[in-house]
Enzyme design. Structure first.
Site, short mmCIF file in Angstrom:
data_model
loop_
_atom_site.label_atom_id
_atom_site.label_comp_id
_atom_site.label_asym_id
_atom_site.label_seq_id
_atom_site.Cartn_x
_atom_site.Cartn_y
_atom_site.Cartn_z
N GLU A 99 0.81 -1.21 0.00
CA GLU A 99 0.00 0.00 0.00
C GLU A 99 0.85 1.27 0.00
OE1 GLU A 99 -2.68 -0.22 3.30
OE2 GLU A 99 -3.57 -2.13 2.68
N PRO A 100 1.71 1.47 -0.98
CA PRO A 100 2.53 2.68 -0.98
C PRO A 100 1.71 3.93 -1.26
CG PRO A 100 2.80 1.51 -3.04
CD PRO A 100 1.97 0.62 -2.15
N GLY A 101 2.05 4.99 -0.62
CA GLY A 101 1.42 6.29 -0.88
C GLY A 101 2.49 7.35 -0.94
N ARG A 102 3.05 7.69 0.21
CA ARG A 102 4.08 8.72 0.30
C ARG A 102 5.25 8.44 -0.63
NH1 ARG A 102 4.57 11.72 4.79
NH2 ARG A 102 3.47 10.07 5.95
N ARG A 162 1.29 20.01 7.10
CA ARG A 162 2.17 19.04 7.77
C ARG A 162 3.11 19.67 8.80
NH1 ARG A 162 5.81 16.48 5.67
NH2 ARG A 162 5.65 14.55 6.90
N TYR A 204 2.19 18.17 12.37
CA TYR A 204 3.11 17.13 12.84
C TYR A 204 4.47 17.67 13.28
CZ TYR A 204 -0.01 14.07 10.08
OH TYR A 204 -1.08 13.41 9.56
N CYS A 240 -4.17 33.78 10.22
CA CYS A 240 -4.20 34.38 11.55
C CYS A 240 -4.07 33.32 12.64
CB CYS A 240 -5.49 35.18 11.72
SG CYS A 240 -5.49 36.23 13.18
N GLU A 241 -2.93 32.67 12.70
CA GLU A 241 -2.57 31.65 13.68
C GLU A 241 -1.07 31.68 13.88
OE1 GLU A 241 -4.27 29.39 15.44
OE2 GLU A 241 -6.27 29.67 14.59
N TYR A 292 0.07 13.95 1.40
CA TYR A 292 -0.50 14.49 2.63
C TYR A 292 -0.30 16.00 2.74
CZ TYR A 292 -0.43 9.53 3.50
OH TYR A 292 -0.60 8.18 3.37
#
Length: 489
Positions: A345-348, A384, A388, A416-417, A445
């Site tokens: 199941e590769p994604g990244r 990200r 993270y 505004c954060e 992602y």
């Protein structure tokens, strides 16, 4: 969508209904300017820890990582290029707003590395759609022979729209709805069983659709993948999967529903950004023990589905990381020894390094103790780092004047954060207003997690084709798109 709300009353295939939602292919404009209960003894609870694995893999070499060389490179003149095309030139031609830029050839190269690694093994490369759900990218991966791993009903619908073979699709998730399971049953995709209630819902979906469902049992192997806790999915505290001491209950339930369920395999998922391939072998050894026991109870299981993604070199520091060949070589003999089909199941590792997030510098400022580069992109488009505390490499797309001071900056956006940052303490030349700045390895992602916070609208996406030309593969969202949610209210 009518196709969604009428599932239970209309058990026929949804494909015809979905056709009306096909995107207008011509709307994705081409820019010509640049050339995923028994009497037997209970199964023994086993636990493996990657940190103490005795099955070390061969030493990795820089040559083994060649398939994942970066498609974005700085030339001797200080300009950033993508597949030989100057990023600055692209910025001057497309919309003057943040955008994602991909290399289509790099996507192909990444997939080919997996296909080469899997030669001689019956397999399915199930691309994890959650990593990046751009329809054009999905169509390209499908055309190269990819399957799809799905974690929601809409990802399943998108996979069908993109033309994926349903028999090469795997439906994962700990909270699959009955409606979505009915669709999965109708289309014939594999479904991974995550819990007692999930199994009950799959049985009900089979009865509604009138079709037997091919299922795999998602067993939580309690493997420590040594990754960020937010992306670890195979340890004992995870919300995902079946506790291995409960496995016998699930086998008995499958036996009790022969018309509805066909057990075809076992599944585990370890997490994301994994850099030690021995973790995969440790998990595979454990899963093979479970498969042997399941077969002894009369089930003809033929699939081993190991989910979990390889990490990439986000730091651009020359780290030698495992390749698809390194990964598959750790489990190849195990899979062949049991005559299994392997689902990965590769994604990244398929998509992350194919893309950068391109921004314009709005200005430079200091608060007396810290310097800031303010850009037009933000945590809304790429979350990200904020979510993270992830590192992604940042650089300017063109050379700065010789007198430009090199110093440490926080690269921040206009949201505004205080958490709105793309990078902290990055040593960069002081850029002029309007300069291009990229956040690398943004293919996975990033856009799939983008939001419209502060009404920052999701950006457009482009890719560089094999011939060097640029194609828009997603339109930018607009303020008018936002207002459509309130029409007629």
């Amino acid at each position: 969508m009518a196709a969604v709300t009428q599932f239970l009353s209309q058990p026929s295939s949804i494909r015809g209904t979905l056709n009306q939602y096909q995107l207008n292919q011509t709307s994705l404009s081409r820019i010509p300017f640049l050339s995923l209960k028994s009497t037997l003894k209970p199964l023994k609870r086993l636990s493996v820890k990657a940190a103490v694995s005795q099955n070390s893999t061969k030493t990795l070499t820089k040559e083994s990582a060649s398939s994942f060389d970066h498609c974005f490179k700085k030339s001797s003149d200080g300009f950033l290029y993508c597949e030989g095309t100057k990023v600055q030139d692209i910025m001057e031609t497309v919309e003057k707003r943040p955008f994602y830029l991909y290399s289509k050839p790099q996507i192909t190269r990444n997939l080919e590395a997996y296909k080469e690694a899997l030669e001689g093994v019956r397999s399915v490369i199930g691309y994890a759609i959650k990593a990046n759900n751009n329809l054009k990218i999905l169509e390209h991966l499908r055309s190269l022979g990819c399957g799809a791993v799905l974690v929601s009903g809409n990802e399943l619908r998108l996979a069908l729209l993109a033309g994926f073979d349903p028999t090469k699709c795997i439906f994962n998730g700990n909270g699959k709805s009955l409606e979505d399971l009915v669709l999965a049953a109708q289309e014939g995709v594999f479904v991974n069983v995550d819990s007692e209630f999930d199994l009950n819902n799959i049985v009900e979906a089979s009865r509604i659709s009138g079709k037997q469902v091919n299922v795999l049992l998602r067993i939580n192997p309690d493997v420590d993948p040594q990754v960020h806790p937010y992306v670890a999915t195979g340890n004992k505290n995870s919300k995902f999967g079946i506790r291995n001491e409960k496995l016998q209950w699930f086998l008995d339930e499958v036996k009790a529903h022969p018309k509805e369920l066909k057990l075809v395999g076992a599944h585990c998922h370890l997490g994301s950004t994994i850099t030690k391939v021995d973790i995969f072998r440790d998990a595979a050894v454990l899963m093979i023990e479970y498969i042997d026991e399941i077969r002894r109870q009369g089930f003809e299981v033929s699939y081993l589905n190991i989910g979990g993604g390889l990490g990439i070199d986000y730091y651009h520091a020359g780290a030698v990381l495992p390749t698809p060949m390194d990964l598959i070589n750790t489990v190849r003999e195990l899979v062949l020894s049991r005559d299994l089909n392997l689902i990965i199941e590769p994604g990244r590792s398929l998509i992350a390094n194919t893309c950068c997030f391109v921004n314009h510098v709005t200005g430079v400022k200091t608060n007396g103790t810290k310097n800031f580069i303010v850009i037009d992109g933000s945590m809304a488009e790429l979350i990200r780092p904020s979510l993270y505390d992830a590192y992604q490499h940042i650089e300017l797309v063109s050379p700065t004047p010789p007198e430009a001071e090199v110093t440490k900056f926080d690269v921040v956006g206009p949201v505004c954060e205080s958490a709105d940052f793309l990078g902290k303490d990055r040593e960069l030349p002081t850029p002029p207003q309007g300069a291009g700045l990229v956040v690398h390895d943004a293919g996975a992602y990033c856009m799939s997690m983008a939001s419209t916070y502060n009404l920052k609208m999701r950006p457009p996406e482009y890719w560089v084709e094999e011939d060097g030309s640029i194609t828009k593969i997603r339109h930018a969202e607009t303020f008018d798109d936002h207002l459509r949610f309130f029409e007629g209210l």
